[in-house]
Design a protein around this motif. Structure first.
Motif, PDB file in Angstrom:
ATOM      1  N   THR A   1       4.438  35.028-120.663  1.00 52.07           N
ATOM      2  CA  THR A   1       4.548  33.826-119.168  1.00 52.07           C
ATOM      3  C   THR A   1       4.503  33.985-117.759  1.00 52.07           C
ATOM      4  OG1 THR A   1       6.799  35.105-119.421  1.00 52.07           O
ATOM      5  CG2 THR A   1       7.005  33.917-120.973  1.00 52.07           C
ATOM      6  N   TYR A   2       4.512  32.935-117.293  1.00 48.29           N
ATOM      7  CA  TYR A   2       4.496  32.940-115.473  1.00 48.29           C
ATOM      8  C   TYR A   2       4.918  31.871-115.575  1.00 48.29           C
ATOM      9  CZ  TYR A   2       1.847  31.246-111.882  1.00 48.29           C
ATOM     10  OH  TYR A   2       1.500  30.747-109.605  1.00 48.29           O
ATOM     11  N   GLU A   3       6.016  32.094-113.844  1.00 46.59           N
ATOM     12  CA  GLU A   3       6.699  31.352-113.056  1.00 46.59           C
ATOM     13  C   GLU A   3       6.686  30.922-112.152  1.00 46.59           C
ATOM     14  OE1 GLU A   3      11.840  31.662-112.117  1.00 46.59           O
ATOM     15  OE2 GLU A   3      11.102  33.444-113.904  1.00 46.59           O
ATOM     16  N   ASN A   4       6.481  30.323-111.661  1.00 45.53           N
ATOM     17  CA  ASN A   4       6.158  29.353-110.703  1.00 45.53           C
ATOM     18  C   ASN A   4       7.313  29.141-108.410  1.00 45.53           C
ATOM     19  OD1 ASN A   4       5.299  28.373-108.065  1.00 45.53           O
ATOM     20  ND2 ASN A   4       3.643  27.214-109.393  1.00 45.53           N
ATOM     21  N   LEU A   5       7.677  30.402-107.908  1.00 52.48           N
ATOM     22  CA  LEU A   5       8.794  31.055-107.490  1.00 52.48           C
ATOM     23  C   LEU A   5       8.628  29.931-106.438  1.00 52.48           C
ATOM     24  CD1 LEU A   5       9.474  34.367-108.135  1.00 52.48           C
ATOM     25  CD2 LEU A   5      10.152  32.284-109.221  1.00 52.48           C
TER      26      LEU A   5
ATOM     27  N   ASN B   1       6.825  38.396-107.399  1.00 53.31           N
ATOM     28  CA  ASN B   1       6.767  38.534-105.804  1.00 53.31           C
ATOM     29  C   ASN B   1       7.301  37.019-105.753  1.00 53.31           C
ATOM     30  OD1 ASN B   1       5.019  36.710-106.546  1.00 53.31           O
ATOM     31  ND2 ASN B   1       3.174  38.139-105.819  1.00 53.31           N
ATOM     32  N   GLU B   2       7.195  37.402-104.076  1.00 54.95           N
ATOM     33  CA  GLU B   2       7.679  35.544-103.494  1.00 54.95           C
ATOM     34  C   GLU B   2       6.968  34.239-103.940  1.00 54.95           C
ATOM     35  OE1 GLU B   2       4.858  36.566-101.124  1.00 54.95           O
ATOM     36  OE2 GLU B   2       6.316  37.662-101.934  1.00 54.95           O
ATOM     37  N   LYS B   3       6.315  34.605-104.533  1.00 48.20           N
ATOM     38  CA  LYS B   3       5.122  32.819-105.200  1.00 48.20           C
ATOM     39  C   LYS B   3       5.128  32.998-106.543  1.00 48.20           C
ATOM     40  CE  LYS B   3       1.896  34.968-102.876  1.00 48.20           C
ATOM     41  NZ  LYS B   3      -0.162  34.752-102.767  1.00 48.20           N
ATOM     42  N   PHE B   4       4.832  34.239-107.501  1.00 46.62           N
ATOM     43  CA  PHE B   4       5.065  33.718-109.058  1.00 46.62           C
ATOM     44  C   PHE B   4       5.776  35.102-109.727  1.00 46.62           C
ATOM     45  CE2 PHE B   4       0.947  35.562-107.154  1.00 46.62           C
ATOM     46  CZ  PHE B   4       1.241  36.682-108.137  1.00 46.62           C
TER      47      PHE B   4
ATOM     48  N   GLY C   1       7.971  26.438-105.997  1.00 49.76           N
ATOM     49  CA  GLY C   1       8.918  24.968-105.922  1.00 49.76           C
ATOM     50  C   GLY C   1       8.069  23.748-106.207  1.00 49.76           C
ATOM     51  N   VAL C   2       6.609  24.092-106.855  1.00 50.23           N
ATOM     52  CA  VAL C   2       5.535  23.130-106.911  1.00 50.23           C
ATOM     53  C   VAL C   2       5.851  23.307-108.622  1.00 50.23           C
ATOM     54  CG1 VAL C   2       3.290  22.880-106.873  1.00 50.23           C
ATOM     55  CG2 VAL C   2       4.272  24.538-105.003  1.00 50.23           C
ATOM     56  N   THR C   3       5.703  22.247-108.877  1.00 46.40           N
ATOM     57  CA  THR C   3       5.589  21.508-110.333  1.00 46.40           C
ATOM     58  C   THR C   3       4.566  21.248-111.084  1.00 46.40           C
ATOM     59  OG1 THR C   3       6.777  19.744-112.282  1.00 46.40           O
ATOM     60  CG2 THR C   3       5.848  18.407-109.781  1.00 46.40           C
ATOM     61  N   PRO C   4       4.353  21.550-111.852  1.00 44.35           N
ATOM     62  CA  PRO C   4       2.848  21.812-112.664  1.00 44.35           C
ATOM     63  C   PRO C   4       2.993  20.079-113.475  1.00 44.35           C
ATOM     64  CG  PRO C   4       4.045  22.987-113.769  1.00 44.35           C
ATOM     65  CD  PRO C   4       5.092  22.462-113.060  1.00 44.35           C
ATOM     66  N   MET C   5       3.886  19.076-113.668  1.00 41.02           N
ATOM     67  CA  MET C   5       3.563  17.801-114.431  1.00 41.02           C
ATOM     68  C   MET C   5       3.760  16.853-112.837  1.00 41.02           C
ATOM     69  SD  MET C   5       3.157  19.273-117.321  1.00 41.02           S
ATOM     70  CE  MET C   5       3.202  17.584-118.140  1.00 41.02           C
ATOM     71  N   LYS C   6       3.015  15.501-113.503  1.00 36.98           N
ATOM     72  CA  LYS C   6       2.941  14.906-112.281  1.00 36.98           C
ATOM     73  C   LYS C   6       3.086  14.029-113.068  1.00 36.98           C
ATOM     74  CE  LYS C   6       0.886  16.321-108.596  1.00 36.98           C
ATOM     75  NZ  LYS C   6       1.906  16.788-107.852  1.00 36.98           N
ATOM     76  N   PHE C   7       4.192  12.094-112.788  1.00 39.80           N
ATOM     77  CA  PHE C   7       3.834  10.891-113.992  1.00 39.80           C
ATOM     78  C   PHE C   7       2.978  10.832-113.404  1.00 39.80           C
ATOM     79  CE2 PHE C   7       8.245  11.219-111.877  1.00 39.80           C
ATOM     80  CZ  PHE C   7       8.800  11.290-113.268  1.00 39.80           C
ATOM     81  N   ASN C   8       2.042   9.633-114.486  1.00 40.97           N
ATOM     82  CA  ASN C   8       0.354   9.242-115.020  1.00 40.97           C
ATOM     83  C   ASN C   8       1.119   7.902-115.001  1.00 40.97           C
ATOM     84  OD1 ASN C   8      -1.180   8.346-115.418  1.00 40.97           O
ATOM     85  ND2 ASN C   8      -1.316   9.336-117.787  1.00 40.97           N
ATOM     86  N   LYS C   9       1.200   7.049-113.366  1.00 42.76           N
ATOM     87  CA  LYS C   9       1.558   6.187-113.099  1.00 42.76           C
ATOM     88  C   LYS C   9       0.852   4.992-113.386  1.00 42.76           C
ATOM     89  CE  LYS C   9       3.309   7.700-108.496  1.00 42.76           C
ATOM     90  NZ  LYS C   9       3.246   7.510-107.180  1.00 42.76           N
ATOM     91  N   ASP C  10      -0.504   5.318-113.774  1.00 43.56           N
ATOM     92  CA  ASP C  10      -1.442   3.764-114.125  1.00 43.56           C
ATOM     93  C   ASP C  10      -0.415   3.735-115.349  1.00 43.56           C
ATOM     94  OD1 ASP C  10      -3.096   3.514-112.412  1.00 43.56           O
ATOM     95  OD2 ASP C  10      -4.379   4.792-112.973  1.00 43.56           O
TER      96      ASP C  10
END
Length: 295
Positions: A67-71, A15-18, A73-82
């Protein structure tokens, strides 16, 4: 009708989300050996999916990949700044202490280090969980249809091989009378060489009859025909009537067929009959190989 343990099935939903895709493939195995590969978003659904799908899959080495595709545009990964900041400080100290040149691309070096990025995959909501179950069941239906299609090919294969064994068995009939006469003549020729020995003809006839009866293969042929018929009957039996899996049952019957063919060969005492026995064994070996793939 029989089904094969080899199978493949695939189903997708978007659908439009995933977008969710479920792919199933299997090869033969004695028991159910299920491997379930789920993305992080559906990790907690593993037990539920196993419980829903295992009874339907029955047997085989089965691999299910979701398999799951997020449509959105939200990324599941973030930088660990510390963590990255700590790495940067240590690298700068190392360069100063050891008088090392600065890396050409410090950023790429930092991002390759352990735990520089962390997963922030969202948990699946109720809608996604429901769709996952629905798509999985539809993929299993496609998978079962594939197994049944493969099973129809195995069904025809087994019938052709059983019929070939039956034909070879029928060909042994023409050698039966000739075989017994040859055995009798051979024994009489050997006895005729013992000219100095007095022979009781009545006792000789009894012993010859006893010896020839031991070489009689009538019972073996009858049992072999019975096992061949039972194999074909089992192929056509409804699955609900099976106490054990149909593949296992066919395997047991194949073993019994093999025993009778082996006995037939050992008692035949005739080159032409033994050739037919070898051909029967060849057909049976092909049956045994494919029986391993029957559900």
């Amino acid at each position: 009708m029989i089904a094969s343990m080899t199978g493949y099935g695939k189903k997708s939903f978007a659908n439009e989300k995933f977008k969710i895709t479920v792919e199933i493939k299997s090869v033969n195995s004695k028991q159910l050996d299920l491997t379930l590969r789920l993305p992080a978003v559906f990790r907690e659904q593993e037990t539920n999916l196993r419980n829903r799908l295992s009874p339907v899959l029955e047997r085989g080495k089965v691999e299910i990949t979701v398999t799951y595709e997020n449509l959105k545009g939200v990324t599941p990964m973030k930088f660990n700044k510390d963590v990255i900041s700590g790495y940067k400080t240590q690298i700068e100290e190392l360069m100063t202490d050891l008088d090392l040149p600065e890396p050409k691309d410090l950023v790429s070096v930092l991002l390759r280090l352990p735990e520089s990025m962390v997963s922030h995959a969202p948990e699946a909501d109720d809608e996604e969980k429901e769709i996952l179950t629905k798509v999985s069941l539809e993929a299993v239906n496609n998978f079962i249809e594939y197994r049944m299609q493969e099973g129809r090919g195995l069904y025809e294969f087994f019938f052709s091989k059983i019929e070939r064994i039956r034909e070879y068995l029928a060909h042994t009939e023409k050698f039966e009378t000739e075989r017994i006469n040859k055995i009798r003549e051979k024994l009489e020729q050997q006895l005729s060489k013992l000219q100095a020995v007095e022979i009781d003809r009545g006792r000789l006839e009894q012993e010859m009859i006893f010896y020839i009866e031991k070489l009689d293969v009538t019972e073996e042929k009858q049992r072999l025909r019975s096992h061949l018929n039972y194999f074909e009957e089992t192929l056509g039996e409804p699955d609900e009537t099976q106490v054990v899996g149909k593949g296992k049952k066919l395997g047991f019957i194949s073993q019994e067929i093999g025993r009778e063919i082996n006995t037939l060969g050992s008692k035949s005492n005739d080159a032409e009959m033994q050739k037919l026995v070898v051909m029967m064994k060849d057909e049976l070996e092909q049956i045994k190989e494919q029986v391993l793939n029957v559900l």
